[in-house]
Design an enzyme around this catalytic site. Structure first.
Site, short mmCIF file in Angstrom:
data_model
loop_
_atom_site.label_atom_id
_atom_site.label_comp_id
_atom_site.label_asym_id
_atom_site.label_seq_id
_atom_site.Cartn_x
_atom_site.Cartn_y
_atom_site.Cartn_z
N HIS A 1 0.81 -1.23 0.00
CA HIS A 1 0.00 0.00 0.00
C HIS A 1 0.84 1.28 0.00
O HIS A 1 0.32 2.36 0.19
CB HIS A 1 -0.91 0.04 1.24
CG HIS A 1 -1.98 -1.00 1.22
ND1 HIS A 1 -2.91 -1.10 0.21
CD2 HIS A 1 -2.27 -2.00 2.09
CE1 HIS A 1 -3.73 -2.11 0.46
NE2 HIS A 1 -3.36 -2.69 1.59
N HIS B 1 7.64 -8.43 2.90
CA HIS B 1 6.20 -8.14 2.93
C HIS B 1 5.48 -9.11 1.99
O HIS B 1 5.49 -8.94 0.77
CB HIS B 1 5.99 -6.68 2.49
CG HIS B 1 4.67 -6.15 2.89
ND1 HIS B 1 4.38 -5.75 4.17
CD2 HIS B 1 3.54 -5.95 2.17
CE1 HIS B 1 3.13 -5.32 4.23
NE2 HIS B 1 2.60 -5.44 3.03
FE LIG Z 1 -0.38 -4.37 6.18
FE LIG Z 2 0.49 -5.24 2.98
#
Ligand SMILES: [Fe+2]
Ligand SMILES: [Fe+2]
Length: 262
Positions: A69, A151
């Site tokens: 994000h 991530h």
């Molecule tokens: Fe997250």
């Molecule tokens: Fe994420």
């Protein structure tokens, strides 16, 4: 060198949790360096604004890592180059701004490199190979202490990535799923690993998002936007890694999970 890493900060409750827990935990753990994953810190839980970054930094973070994000709030993009406290994820072929890896000087302890790499499985976009990304970073750097935020969605992909790096970096910790795993370990006597550090935010929510809205949307089909939970009870998930700064080997990895009702 003792490194304290906080999992994804989700919305206002995440920022509140961070300002509540970070200072005391830093003192309690005698941490020398603090990393926070801030990819959900914006008030809607997607991305972060520059003000959100400043708030995380003000709470005591030395470095803020991100995730899928990271570019949702356009105002952060113009700060990625010059703001040394931000490390954005590697894996965006089109991305020209910011750095997926940066080195920091920790007074009395020497240098630490922090890298942020995206996984590929079950993600919202196509990302470049995390193996090629981290190999490139390793080729171009010489810091002995190297902390990697991976991530990614699946525990298996995180395990593969961590084993690929076993012996080459000090720590690989997972972010993105917002649920803390209990599989912390040290690989090859060198690389600390945990599949997911967890999150900071609303204890009663669903991965930090308001439970009622989320159930209404997915179970009852209501056309609602998900929003972070209000955070009557705050939670902070983190991990402490103790690293031998001469060899870069992790000595110990310790999981941290705190909550507090306001
Ligand atoms: Fe997250
Ligand atoms: Fe994420």
């Amino acid at each position: 060198m003792r490194v304290l890493f906080f999992g994804d900060v989700v919305g206002r409750s995440g920022l509140k949790a961070l300002s509540f827990f970070l200072g005391p935990l830093k003192e309690e753990t005698k941490a020398d360096f603090v990393i926070v994953n801030g990819e959900n810190a914006a008030s809607d839980g997607r991305g972060l604004t520059y003000d959100d970054y400043l708030e995380i930094y003000g709470a005591g973070a030395d470095c803020v890592t991100l995730g899928n994000h990271f570019d949702r709030k356009p105002d952060i993009l113009s700060h990625l180059d010059e703001e040394k406290g931000i490390v954005r994820p590697a894996g965006y072929s089109e991305e020209k701004r910011g750095y997926p890896s940066r080195a920091y000087f920790v007074p009395g302890h020497g240098r630490i490199r922090v890298s942020n790499v995206m996984g590929q499985g079950l993600m919202d976009r196509d990302y470049a190979s995390p193996y090629e990304a981290i190999d490139r970073i390793l080729r171009e750097s010489d810091e002995v202490v190297h902390f990697v935020d991976f991530h990614a969605e699946s525990t298996s992909e995180k395990g593969i990535f961590a084993h690929y790096l076993a012996g080459k970096v000090s720590a690989v910790v997972g972010t993105h799923t917002h649920v803390q795993t209990s599989d912390e370990r040290i690989l090859n006597g060198h690389t600390a690993f945990m599949s997911d550090v967890g999150m900071c935010g609303d204890y009663d929510g669903i991965i930090g998002f308001d439970a009622e809205t989320t159930v209404d949307k997915f179970v009852r089909g209501k056309r609602l936007s998900l929003r972070p939970g209000s955070g009557k009870t705050l939670m902070a998930n983190a991990v402490l890694v103790d690293i031998d700064e001469h060899s870069g080997a992790a000595r110990k990895i310790e999981r941290i999970n705190r909550k507090e009702t306001l």
